[in-house]
Design a protein around this motif. Structure first.
Motif, PDB file in Angstrom:
ATOM      1  N   THR A 407      -0.913   8.314   1.668  1.00 31.49           N
ATOM      2  CA  THR A 407      -0.956   7.123   2.507  1.00 31.49           C
ATOM      3  C   THR A 407      -1.460   5.936   1.704  1.00 31.49           C
ATOM      4  O   THR A 407      -2.337   6.085   0.845  1.00 31.49           O
ATOM      5  CB  THR A 407      -1.883   7.356   3.717  1.00 31.49           C
ATOM      6  OG1 THR A 407      -1.444   8.500   4.442  1.00 31.49           O
ATOM      7  CG2 THR A 407      -1.883   6.153   4.652  1.00 31.49           C
ATOM      8  N   VAL A 408      -0.903   4.771   2.002  1.00 33.62           N
ATOM      9  CA  VAL A 408      -1.358   3.527   1.379  1.00 33.62           C
ATOM     10  C   VAL A 408      -2.019   2.655   2.438  1.00 33.62           C
ATOM     11  O   VAL A 408      -1.455   2.444   3.521  1.00 33.62           O
ATOM     12  CB  VAL A 408      -0.194   2.763   0.723  1.00 33.62           C
ATOM     13  CG1 VAL A 408      -0.643   1.361   0.292  1.00 33.62           C
ATOM     14  CG2 VAL A 408       0.335   3.524  -0.474  1.00 33.62           C
ATOM     15  N   ARG A 409      -3.228   2.192   2.139  1.00 28.26           N
ATOM     16  CA  ARG A 409      -3.926   1.222   2.990  1.00 28.26           C
ATOM     17  C   ARG A 409      -3.725  -0.166   2.397  1.00 28.26           C
ATOM     18  O   ARG A 409      -3.975  -0.378   1.211  1.00 28.26           O
ATOM     19  CB  ARG A 409      -5.416   1.539   3.088  1.00 28.26           C
ATOM     20  CG  ARG A 409      -5.727   2.893   3.704  1.00 28.26           C
ATOM     21  CD  ARG A 409      -7.182   3.288   3.479  1.00 28.26           C
ATOM     22  NE  ARG A 409      -8.086   2.304   4.056  1.00 28.26           N
ATOM     23  CZ  ARG A 409      -9.135   1.792   3.404  1.00 28.26           C
ATOM     24  NH1 ARG A 409      -9.388   2.139   2.140  1.00 28.26           N
ATOM     25  NH2 ARG A 409      -9.914   0.915   3.996  1.00 28.26           N
ATOM     26  N   PHE A 410      -3.251  -1.109   3.218  1.00 27.04           N
ATOM     27  CA  PHE A 410      -3.059  -2.483   2.783  1.00 27.04           C
ATOM     28  C   PHE A 410      -4.244  -3.308   3.242  1.00 27.04           C
ATOM     29  O   PHE A 410      -4.570  -3.341   4.447  1.00 27.04           O
ATOM     30  CB  PHE A 410      -1.750  -3.041   3.343  1.00 27.04           C
ATOM     31  CG  PHE A 410      -0.535  -2.340   2.816  1.00 27.04           C
ATOM     32  CD1 PHE A 410       0.035  -2.729   1.617  1.00 27.04           C
ATOM     33  CD2 PHE A 410       0.035  -1.272   3.506  1.00 27.04           C
ATOM     34  CE1 PHE A 410       1.167  -2.083   1.115  1.00 27.04           C
ATOM     35  CE2 PHE A 410       1.155  -0.616   3.016  1.00 27.04           C
ATOM     36  CZ  PHE A 410       1.715  -1.019   1.820  1.00 27.04           C
ATOM     37  N   LEU A 411      -4.928  -3.946   2.290  1.00 29.08           N
ATOM     38  CA  LEU A 411      -6.176  -4.642   2.571  1.00 29.08           C
ATOM     39  C   LEU A 411      -6.065  -6.119   2.239  1.00 29.08           C
ATOM     40  O   LEU A 411      -5.386  -6.513   1.279  1.00 29.08           O
ATOM     41  CB  LEU A 411      -7.328  -4.032   1.770  1.00 29.08           C
ATOM     42  CG  LEU A 411      -7.588  -2.531   1.960  1.00 29.08           C
ATOM     43  CD1 LEU A 411      -8.665  -2.059   1.005  1.00 29.08           C
ATOM     44  CD2 LEU A 411      -7.996  -2.237   3.394  1.00 29.08           C
ATOM     45  N   ASP A 412      -6.757  -6.932   3.043  1.00 30.62           N
ATOM     46  CA  ASP A 412      -6.968  -8.354   2.772  1.00 30.62           C
ATOM     47  C   ASP A 412      -8.463  -8.518   2.545  1.00 30.62           C
ATOM     48  O   ASP A 412      -9.238  -8.589   3.496  1.00 30.62           O
ATOM     49  CB  ASP A 412      -6.482  -9.196   3.946  1.00 30.62           C
ATOM     50  CG  ASP A 412      -6.671 -10.691   3.710  1.00 30.62           C
ATOM     51  OD1 ASP A 412      -7.146 -11.070   2.619  1.00 30.62           O
ATOM     52  OD2 ASP A 412      -6.353 -11.476   4.625  1.00 30.62           O
ATOM     53  N   GLY A 413      -8.865  -8.546   1.268  1.00 29.49           N
ATOM     54  CA  GLY A 413     -10.289  -8.470   0.983  1.00 29.49           C
ATOM     55  C   GLY A 413     -10.802  -7.096   1.395  1.00 29.49           C
ATOM     56  O   GLY A 413     -10.345  -6.070   0.908  1.00 29.49           O
ATOM     57  N   GLN A 414     -11.745  -7.057   2.343  1.00 30.80           N
ATOM     58  CA  GLN A 414     -12.251  -5.793   2.866  1.00 30.80           C
ATOM     59  C   GLN A 414     -11.653  -5.460   4.227  1.00 30.80           C
ATOM     60  O   GLN A 414     -11.996  -4.436   4.815  1.00 30.80           O
ATOM     61  CB  GLN A 414     -13.792  -5.853   2.977  1.00 30.80           C
ATOM     62  CG  GLN A 414     -14.500  -6.077   1.660  1.00 30.80           C
ATOM     63  CD  GLN A 414     -14.186  -4.992   0.642  1.00 30.80           C
ATOM     64  OE1 GLN A 414     -14.145  -3.805   0.979  1.00 30.80           O
ATOM     65  NE2 GLN A 414     -13.950  -5.393  -0.609  1.00 30.80           N
ATOM     66  N   THR A 415     -10.764  -6.310   4.722  1.00 27.51           N
ATOM     67  CA  THR A 415     -10.158  -6.102   6.046  1.00 27.51           C
ATOM     68  C   THR A 415      -8.853  -5.330   5.904  1.00 27.51           C
ATOM     69  O   THR A 415      -7.978  -5.719   5.124  1.00 27.51           O
ATOM     70  CB  THR A 415      -9.882  -7.446   6.735  1.00 27.51           C
ATOM     71  OG1 THR A 415     -11.105  -8.168   6.857  1.00 27.51           O
ATOM     72  CG2 THR A 415      -9.279  -7.226   8.121  1.00 27.51           C
ATOM     73  N   GLU A 416      -8.749  -4.236   6.652  1.00 28.29           N
ATOM     74  CA  GLU A 416      -7.529  -3.439   6.603  1.00 28.29           C
ATOM     75  C   GLU A 416      -6.454  -4.070   7.486  1.00 28.29           C
ATOM     76  O   GLU A 416      -6.660  -4.290   8.676  1.00 28.29           O
ATOM     77  CB  GLU A 416      -7.809  -2.008   7.057  1.00 28.29           C
ATOM     78  CG  GLU A 416      -6.585  -1.108   6.973  1.00 28.29           C
ATOM     79  CD  GLU A 416      -6.897   0.349   7.292  1.00 28.29           C
ATOM     80  OE1 GLU A 416      -6.243   0.901   8.208  1.00 28.29           O
ATOM     81  OE2 GLU A 416      -7.811   0.910   6.649  1.00 28.29           O
ATOM     82  N   THR A 426       7.271   4.844  -2.493  1.00 25.99           N
ATOM     83  CA  THR A 426       7.031   3.505  -1.950  1.00 25.99           C
ATOM     84  C   THR A 426       6.469   3.588  -0.539  1.00 25.99           C
ATOM     85  O   THR A 426       6.693   4.560   0.182  1.00 25.99           O
ATOM     86  CB  THR A 426       8.317   2.662  -1.924  1.00 25.99           C
ATOM     87  OG1 THR A 426       9.276   3.289  -1.070  1.00 25.99           O
ATOM     88  CG2 THR A 426       8.883   2.477  -3.315  1.00 25.99           C
ATOM     89  N   ALA A 427       5.746   2.538  -0.181  1.00 25.35           N
ATOM     90  CA  ALA A 427       5.239   2.362   1.181  1.00 25.35           C
ATOM     91  C   ALA A 427       5.232   0.872   1.459  1.00 25.35           C
ATOM     92  O   ALA A 427       4.900   0.070   0.576  1.00 25.35           O
ATOM     93  CB  ALA A 427       3.831   2.940   1.339  1.00 25.35           C
ATOM     94  N   ALA A 428       5.617   0.484   2.667  1.00 21.31           N
ATOM     95  CA  ALA A 428       5.749  -0.946   2.988  1.00 21.31           C
ATOM     96  C   ALA A 428       5.095  -1.245   4.323  1.00 21.31           C
ATOM     97  O   ALA A 428       5.020  -0.389   5.205  1.00 21.31           O
ATOM     98  CB  ALA A 428       7.218  -1.371   3.003  1.00 21.31           C
ATOM     99  N   PHE A 429       4.631  -2.499   4.437  1.00 18.18           N
ATOM    100  CA  PHE A 429       3.987  -2.957   5.667  1.00 18.18           C
ATOM    101  C   PHE A 429       4.252  -4.445   5.793  1.00 18.18           C
ATOM    102  O   PHE A 429       4.221  -5.185   4.797  1.00 18.18           O
ATOM    103  CB  PHE A 429       2.480  -2.689   5.612  1.00 18.18           C
ATOM    104  CG  PHE A 429       1.726  -3.155   6.837  1.00 18.18           C
ATOM    105  CD1 PHE A 429       1.737  -2.393   7.994  1.00 18.18           C
ATOM    106  CD2 PHE A 429       1.013  -4.339   6.830  1.00 18.18           C
ATOM    107  CE1 PHE A 429       1.049  -2.814   9.125  1.00 18.18           C
ATOM    108  CE2 PHE A 429       0.324  -4.769   7.954  1.00 18.18           C
ATOM    109  CZ  PHE A 429       0.341  -3.994   9.104  1.00 18.18           C
ATOM    110  N   THR A 430       4.531  -4.917   7.018  1.00 17.22           N
ATOM    111  CA  THR A 430       4.789  -6.340   7.268  1.00 17.22           C
ATOM    112  C   THR A 430       3.625  -6.944   8.031  1.00 17.22           C
ATOM    113  O   THR A 430       3.168  -6.375   9.031  1.00 17.22           O
ATOM    114  CB  THR A 430       6.095  -6.525   8.061  1.00 17.22           C
ATOM    115  OG1 THR A 430       7.177  -5.982   7.318  1.00 17.22           O
ATOM    116  CG2 THR A 430       6.364  -8.009   8.318  1.00 17.22           C
ATOM    117  N   ALA A 431       3.146  -8.096   7.551  1.00 16.91           N
ATOM    118  CA  ALA A 431       1.996  -8.756   8.176  1.00 16.91           C
ATOM    119  C   ALA A 431       2.238 -10.251   8.238  1.00 16.91           C
ATOM    120  O   ALA A 431       2.946 -10.824   7.405  1.00 16.91           O
ATOM    121  CB  ALA A 431       0.710  -8.470   7.391  1.00 16.91           C
ATOM    122  N   THR A 432       1.655 -10.892   9.261  1.00 12.62           N
ATOM    123  CA  THR A 432       1.638 -12.352   9.372  1.00 12.62           C
ATOM    124  C   THR A 432       0.192 -12.794   9.271  1.00 12.62           C
ATOM    125  O   THR A 432      -0.637 -12.415  10.102  1.00 12.62           O
ATOM    126  CB  THR A 432       2.258 -12.817  10.700  1.00 12.62           C
ATOM    127  OG1 THR A 432       3.595 -12.328  10.787  1.00 12.62           O
ATOM    128  CG2 THR A 432       2.267 -14.335  10.785  1.00 12.62           C
TER     129      THR A 432
END
Length: 559
Positions: A407-416, A426-432
């Motif tokens: 599993t891949v965790r996508f982080l913004d700083g310390q925020t998941e 590969t692993a993908a995630f879409t965020a706004t």
């Protein structure tokens, strides 16, 4: 004196009444707009997250004198409405039918919030250069049913399902014929509209044709209208949309398939799968299967291996392709870690291209006594660079070796932001993301910690900027620079009309005018009730004294 005070009070009261009357006059606002006619959508159903929501919206010509600008919006009946496409300018929209392309999803138009179930309206507005927005608008009612939408009055209908088959396959030589077969279940009367939408800036979009559904639920269209233009290949989405004859009893449904149009030798892709998955026990005999696309490609697949971390692949065995596949059982592998791949060599190079498969790296034999394999994780962000607010970003993590699962965790700083499973590396995630600077990274956690080690990507910095209130040519959102429906008085969705944009609002005009009326009435009252001025009085001034001048003498002393 008491009469002067009374007159002043009357004047103030009249002015206050004028202000109140002005506020009431403006606050009353216009009544809900009537319909100028129907907005015809290029498709009649879809998902609220489809981008764009549909291809185009069309209407009759705008009313005479209101053809300077036109806008496409969506919202609850009566508003407020949000932009669904870039507003049109330049005039002439009252002389011919109007057509506007949608450029965003339903959800994006609402600021990233999915629409609630129920009734919504798609509208087209018309504007005059001097009179502002026309009080009425073109309207079409749609219903949100779960995550889908459809044209109509309610959701209580029988669902349909449409599937699409492309022949001879999903790769077509430029100019070659293509047969599109749509199958509708249950088989009810209606029509299937076929269209193509480009997935490449070098392609074009357009309608391919409409075919009635037969009694067996099929609609077939033969076409060669998939232009190549100037590219070596172009990828299209071919969409089949079924519209039942009676939309009150059955729902609209759609399906799409990717089609690649190529020139010259047809490109081939090879997918390599190893069974069982890594790690295999000592003495294991993994089965390697190479699958070709298109399946009609003929030739030979060379299976290759190397020790993990080594340089260069060594051929193991050549296997002829049969029915789009080639399979090899590898025997006699010593305990260790291997990288595996397959290379396809066509029988006729003028007909098909040579192709190399994905690499299955770090495949392990005899896992019990081997140390865990190191992994690396790379993060990419699409689109890259500084982006305006509300732009969806696709975060893609690439994990090597691609045999590693987890599993891949996508982080913004310390925020998941979210997680995604790794498939084929590969692993993908879409965020706004919110406006500001963001530090993005991807952290891989292996499913089997004894076989693979975790890894973390480098930080990718992304800046999200606010929409330019002056009118960003790339931002079709609600701002006064590109939206003829915006009210500079504070209505971001432009629900009402405006005067020519002089910087003075309607309420300012109303208050100023009625205040002058009140002031004038008070002045007349004072003038009519005013007593005559007294005769000038003689005042001593110095040793001889002199008469004080009356109020009409400009040079007299000021007291």
């Amino acid at each position: 004196m008491s009469r002067r005070i009374l007159a002043a009070l009357v004047t103030a009261a009249l002015s206050l009444c004028a202000v109140v009357a002005g506020v009431v006059l403006v606050a009353a606002g216009p009544a809900q707009a009537a319909s100028l006619g129907e907005v015809r959508l290029s498709q009649t159903s879809g998902n609220v997250d489809d981008t764009p929501m549909f291809g185009t919206a069309s209407s009759a010509a705008c009313p005479p004198g209101y053809g300077e600008n036109a806008g496409l919006r969506i919202g609850r009946p009566g508003g407020p409405y949000s932009n669904l496409g870039r507003p049109l300018g330049g005039g002439g929209f009252d002389t011919a039918p109007v057509s506007i392309e949608a450029n965003r999803s339903f959800t994006t138009a609402l600021g990233g919030t999915a629409p609630a179930a129920g009734e919504w309206w798609v509208i087209m507005e018309c504007f005059s250069l001097t009179e502002g927005r026309h009080p009425d608008e073109f309207q079409t009612r749609i219903q949100v049913c779960g995550t889908g939408w459809r044209v109509g009055a309610d959701c209580d209908v029988i669902a349909t399902q449409t599937t699409l088959l492309v022949e001879p396959g999903n790769r077509v030589e430029a100019g070659g014929p293509v047969t599109l077969t749509a199958t509708v279940a249950p088989p009810v009367p209606g029509t299937v509209a076929f269209r193509r939408a480009t997935n490449s800036p070098n392609g074009t979009s357009g309608e391919l044709g409409a075919v009635p559904v037969t009694d067996t639920g099929t609609a077939v269209l033969e076409t060669s209208d998939l232009p190549l233009l100037n590219a070596s290949n172009v990828e299209y989405s071919v969409i089949a949309t079924f519209t039942p004859t009676d939309t009150r009893t059955h729902a609209v449904s759609a399906a799409n398939q990717p089609v690649i149009v190529y020139v010259g030798a047809e490109p081939v892709t090879v997918t390599l799968v190893v069974d069982p998955a890594s790690p295999a026990p000592s003495g294991g005999e993994p089965v390697l299967t190479a699958t070709l696309d298109p399946a009609g490609a003929t030739g030979t697949v060379t299976f290759e291996r190397r020790e993990s971390g080594g340089s260069g692949f060594a051929p193991v065995e050549d296997v002829p392709v049969a029915d789009g596949r080639a399979t090899l059982t590898m025997t006699g592998l010593a305990d260790g870690s291997y990288d595996l791949q397959a290379t396809f060599r066509p029988t006729d190079p003028d007909r098909y291209t040579q192709a190399v498969s994905n690499s299955v790296n770090g495949y392990r034999i005899g896992s019990d006594d081997l140390p865990a394999t190191d992994t690396t994780t790379t993060l990419t962000v699409t689109p890259d660079g500084s982006q305006p607010a509300d732009t969806p970003l696709t975060l893609t993590a690439t994990v090597a070796p691609n045999s590693a699962t987890g599993t891949v965790r996508f982080l913004d700083g310390q925020t998941e932001l979210g997680t995604a499973a790794v498939a084929q590396g590969t692993a993908a995630f879409t965020a706004t993301l919110a406006v500001g600077t963001h530090s993005l990274r991807a952290v891989f956690t292996p499913a089997d910690a004894t076989a693979y080690r975790p890894s973390e990507s480098a930080v990718r910095t992304v800046e999200i900027t606010a929409h330019d209130p002056g009118g960003d040519p790339d931002d079709p959102g609600d701002d006064p620079g590109d939206d003829p429906g915006d009210d500079p008085g504070g209505d971001p969705d432009g629900g009402g009309g405006t005067l020519p944009k002089t910087g003075i609002s309607l309420i300012t005009f109303g208050m100023a005018g009625l205040s002058l009326v009140g002031a004038g009435s008070g002045a007349m009252l004072l003038t009519r009730r005013r007593r005559p001025e007294p005769v000038p009085v003689a005042w001593p001034d110095g040793p001889t004294g002199r008469t004080a001048p009356g109020p009409a003498e400009p040079d007299g002393p000021h007291r």
